[in-house]
Write a protein that holds these residues in place. Sequence first.
Motif, PDB file in Angstrom:
ATOM      1  N   TRP A   9       0.855  -1.193   0.000  1.00  0.00           N
ATOM      2  CA  TRP A   9       0.000   0.000   0.000  1.00  0.00           C
ATOM      3  C   TRP A   9       0.884   1.234   0.000  1.00  0.00           C
ATOM      4  N   MET A  10       0.572   2.221  -0.861  1.00  0.00           N
ATOM      5  CA  MET A  10       1.411   3.401  -1.042  1.00  0.00           C
ATOM      6  C   MET A  10       0.613   4.678  -0.800  1.00  0.00           C
ATOM      7  N   PHE A  11       1.172   5.558   0.023  1.00  0.00           N
ATOM      8  CA  PHE A  11       0.582   6.889   0.204  1.00  0.00           C
ATOM      9  C   PHE A  11       1.718   7.898   0.225  1.00  0.00           C
ATOM     10  N   PRO A  12       1.644   8.972  -0.598  1.00  0.00           N
ATOM     11  CA  PRO A  12       2.821   9.815  -0.829  1.00  0.00           C
ATOM     12  C   PRO A  12       3.163  10.749   0.319  1.00  0.00           C
ATOM     13  N   ILE A  13       4.452  11.111   0.391  1.00  0.00           N
ATOM     14  CA  ILE A  13       4.903  12.187   1.277  1.00  0.00           C
ATOM     15  C   ILE A  13       4.498  13.515   0.643  1.00  0.00           C
ATOM     16  N   LYS A  30      10.315   8.004  -1.417  1.00  0.00           N
ATOM     17  CA  LYS A  30      11.029   9.104  -2.069  1.00  0.00           C
ATOM     18  C   LYS A  30      11.596   8.596  -3.390  1.00  0.00           C
ATOM     19  N   ARG A  31      11.586   9.459  -4.416  1.00  0.00           N
ATOM     20  CA  ARG A  31      12.180   9.092  -5.706  1.00  0.00           C
ATOM     21  C   ARG A  31      13.694   8.935  -5.581  1.00  0.00           C
ATOM     22  N   THR A  32      14.269   8.120  -6.456  1.00  0.00           N
ATOM     23  CA  THR A  32      15.717   7.960  -6.453  1.00  0.00           C
ATOM     24  C   THR A  32      16.417   9.271  -6.820  1.00  0.00           C
ATOM     25  N   LYS A  33      15.797  10.076  -7.708  1.00  0.00           N
ATOM     26  CA  LYS A  33      16.400  11.361  -8.083  1.00  0.00           C
ATOM     27  C   LYS A  33      16.464  12.283  -6.863  1.00  0.00           C
ATOM     28  N   GLU A  34      15.380  12.325  -6.082  1.00  0.00           N
ATOM     29  CA  GLU A  34      15.363  13.151  -4.874  1.00  0.00           C
ATOM     30  C   GLU A  34      16.393  12.635  -3.866  1.00  0.00           C
ATOM     31  N   PHE A  35      16.502  11.312  -3.774  1.00  0.00           N
ATOM     32  CA  PHE A  35      17.466  10.684  -2.875  1.00  0.00           C
ATOM     33  C   PHE A  35      18.897  11.052  -3.274  1.00  0.00           C
ATOM     34  N   GLN A  65      14.027   7.479   4.192  1.00  0.00           N
ATOM     35  CA  GLN A  65      12.905   7.993   3.408  1.00  0.00           C
ATOM     36  C   GLN A  65      12.714   7.267   2.074  1.00  0.00           C
ATOM     37  N   LEU A  66      13.719   6.541   1.626  1.00  0.00           N
ATOM     38  CA  LEU A  66      13.585   5.807   0.361  1.00  0.00           C
ATOM     39  C   LEU A  66      12.429   4.815   0.419  1.00  0.00           C
ATOM     40  N   GLU A  67      12.353   4.085   1.537  1.00  0.00           N
ATOM     41  CA  GLU A  67      11.311   3.080   1.748  1.00  0.00           C
ATOM     42  C   GLU A  67      11.198   2.133   0.546  1.00  0.00           C
ATOM     43  N   ILE A  68      10.017   2.042  -0.076  1.00  0.00           N
ATOM     44  CA  ILE A  68       9.802   1.040  -1.121  1.00  0.00           C
ATOM     45  C   ILE A  68      10.582   1.312  -2.406  1.00  0.00           C
ATOM     46  N   THR A  69      11.148   2.512  -2.541  1.00  0.00           N
ATOM     47  CA  THR A  69      11.967   2.798  -3.727  1.00  0.00           C
ATOM     48  C   THR A  69      13.201   1.902  -3.763  1.00  0.00           C
ATOM     49  N   GLU A  70      13.621   1.382  -2.617  1.00  0.00           N
ATOM     50  CA  GLU A  70      14.767   0.473  -2.574  1.00  0.00           C
ATOM     51  C   GLU A  70      14.549  -0.750  -3.461  1.00  0.00           C
ATOM     52  N   LEU A  79       1.659   1.652 -19.366  1.00  0.00           N
ATOM     53  CA  LEU A  79       1.364   2.671 -18.355  1.00  0.00           C
ATOM     54  C   LEU A  79       2.066   2.351 -17.034  1.00  0.00           C
ATOM     55  N   ASP A  80       2.183   1.073 -16.701  1.00  0.00           N
ATOM     56  CA  ASP A  80       2.878   0.691 -15.469  1.00  0.00           C
ATOM     57  C   ASP A  80       4.336   1.148 -15.498  1.00  0.00           C
ATOM     58  N   LEU A  81       4.988   0.990 -16.642  1.00  0.00           N
ATOM     59  CA  LEU A  81       6.385   1.419 -16.758  1.00  0.00           C
ATOM     60  C   LEU A  81       6.509   2.931 -16.595  1.00  0.00           C
ATOM     61  N   LEU A  82       5.571   3.670 -17.191  1.00  0.00           N
ATOM     62  CA  LEU A  82       5.579   5.128 -17.021  1.00  0.00           C
ATOM     63  C   LEU A  82       5.386   5.498 -15.554  1.00  0.00           C
ATOM     64  N   HIS A  83       4.484   4.794 -14.875  1.00  0.00           N
ATOM     65  CA  HIS A  83       4.229   5.089 -13.461  1.00  0.00           C
ATOM     66  C   HIS A  83       5.413   4.695 -12.585  1.00  0.00           C
ATOM     67  N   ILE A  84       6.093   3.604 -12.910  1.00  0.00           N
ATOM     68  CA  ILE A  84       7.294   3.236 -12.152  1.00  0.00           C
ATOM     69  C   ILE A  84       8.312   4.361 -12.216  1.00  0.00           C
ATOM     70  N   TYR A  85       8.549   4.846 -13.432  1.00  0.00           N
ATOM     71  CA  TYR A  85       9.553   5.895 -13.604  1.00  0.00           C
ATOM     72  C   TYR A  85       9.121   7.178 -12.892  1.00  0.00           C
ATOM     73  N   ASN A  86       7.867   7.576 -13.088  1.00  0.00           N
ATOM     74  CA  ASN A  86       7.374   8.832 -12.523  1.00  0.00           C
ATOM     75  C   ASN A  86       7.292   8.784 -10.999  1.00  0.00           C
ATOM     76  N   ALA A  87       6.903   7.637 -10.452  1.00  0.00           N
ATOM     77  CA  ALA A  87       6.727   7.531  -8.998  1.00  0.00           C
ATOM     78  C   ALA A  87       8.047   7.309  -8.267  1.00  0.00           C
ATOM     79  N   PHE A  88       8.936   6.478  -8.829  1.00  0.00           N
ATOM     80  CA  PHE A  88      10.098   6.036  -8.076  1.00  0.00           C
ATOM     81  C   PHE A  88      11.435   6.574  -8.571  1.00  0.00           C
ATOM     82  N   ILE A  89      11.471   7.163  -9.761  1.00  0.00           N
ATOM     83  CA  ILE A  89      12.767   7.600 -10.292  1.00  0.00           C
ATOM     84  C   ILE A  89      12.822   9.113 -10.455  1.00  0.00           C
ATOM     85  N   ASP A  90      12.011   9.675 -11.361  1.00  0.00           N
ATOM     86  CA  ASP A  90      12.081  11.117 -11.612  1.00  0.00           C
ATOM     87  C   ASP A  90      10.881  11.526 -12.459  1.00  0.00           C
TER      88      ASP A  90
END
Length: 541
Positions: free
Chosen positions: A86-90, A127-132, A267-272, A291-302
């Motif tokens: 389950w995911m809820f954003p910062i 947190k996204r990997t880019k933010e990390f 703060q990385l949490e599930i991005t690991e 769409l899943d690939l786009l969401h992976i990138y947008n949610a977890f990378i940048d």
Amino acid sequence: MDVTISNWEEIKPDLLQDLECCNFVSFDFELTGLSLTQPPMFYNLDLYYKFHKESVSSFLTIQLGVTTHHYSEKNDKWTANSYNIWMFPISSRKDPKIKTFSCSAFEFLRSHNFDFNKWIDEGIPWKRTKEFEDGLENIKKDQKLIEEWVKKEMSLQERAKGPFPQTQNKIKKEQVKQQVLEEYYKICEQVSEWVDSEGKEFKYNQRSPFARRYWYQKFRKKYPNLLIDTSYENGKHMFCLKKCNEEEMKDHYLQKIQDKIFYQHEQLEITEIFLIIKEKQIPIVGHNCWLDLLHIYNAFIDDLPETLQEFKTKVKENFGPIYDTKIITELSGSEKLNGIGATNTSLSFLYNEVKELKKPQIEISADRYLSSEFCHEAGYDSLMTGVIFLRISEILLQNEENEGQEQNIRKRKLNAIRCDQDFVLKSIVNQEFNGKVKMFRCMPNMLNLFGQDIKINLDRMFYLSDFNKEWDNNKIFKTFDSQNNFFKINWIDDTSCFIELRNKNKISEFTKQFVNNKNIKKKKNQEYLLITYVDYQKQFF
């Protein structure tokens, strides 16, 4: 396994270890919506990407399904471990995470028993990997300043100013409200008494960042030999003063750096999950997963890149092999798959076709997923995806073996699925499928993430619109092609479609006879509007 903020710390070590040693990962998402508007039919992959980029950036990922798959050579058996996360954003004042929730998505999720209260209360922030990476880069800059500051010879008063240059403008007295001033004078008396006492630390609760900044400015000047800091304790913002010698002051700043690094990783949490996938180049498998690939990138990378080509470059940098079970099924054809996918290639339909097959043997560790009642829960859907992948791969392997195309196929298969750093699924699924994903309402209907895409001759494409809702294929053929039937129709809605000419020699004749290129508007008494695809792009994009 259901993974929430309550049990994340307990499950996290096992999940990450599971990823480290798995052979591949299958995944799925639940989202707050798919697209802002009904997508038109595209004959241009770049425009198709831009359309979905806007939609993906507007919606949230609210549930991530991850299933790790492990092969035992000894038992010739696969084990599937599923995690429903389950995911809820910062959110923050700088980034309040304002997103869209489509009513249709809401209704769909509720009809499949999605618990929105659990999502809000128990969702895991990330947190996204880019933010990390950006955060670590800033910390390294601070660390360098501290190391240089520690080496300098200076008095305690100079050292008490700290290692960081003061970039903020000083607060003038006239900028300070009377209430803050009165509180400052009050605290001055308390600090004065504390300085003369044996106490090592003074703390005061002050929620206002402005007040804390003003106090920091005033007390640093008044007490240069004190260490001034802030902390957050039991839900309260504390303004802190500490008595310390030169060595303790050095240790304080070095510890602050270590705390910041720890906080960044925390703060990385599930991005690991995706950092491990990137590091180990673990193959990932999705179903109809564009769409899943786009969401992976947008949610977890940048943020998604501006262009499709940039996105493809970033995918190569962040992922290993990528497989889409929908495109594998369609490209293989139902004949090669013993009739599987002949009438339907949706996820649940394919799963029902393959789940009773004997090979390969698959042990499902989550008992709750032995029942189909969890369909459209991300964890269950990721399990279905992995099972489909293994079962259709086995059929393709058997066909290859039966056709005698390659010797020692079984040995090659076992070598391919052995887990090591250079692991790829060379034999589980032919490499021709790697990076190819299904496109919906697009021609070409497939994207090659790791290679050249199919080129469509746009000169053959025409946009037909503004005709009567009663028109059907027969009416269109009768109007434009009463004799030769030399084109095919791709419908958009009740009053518009695309016409694709089969014969390039007919383009000039067709254009002269029917197309309104010089005047985009319908002619008087004309029943339709027909323009080239190039003009269609200019008009709508």
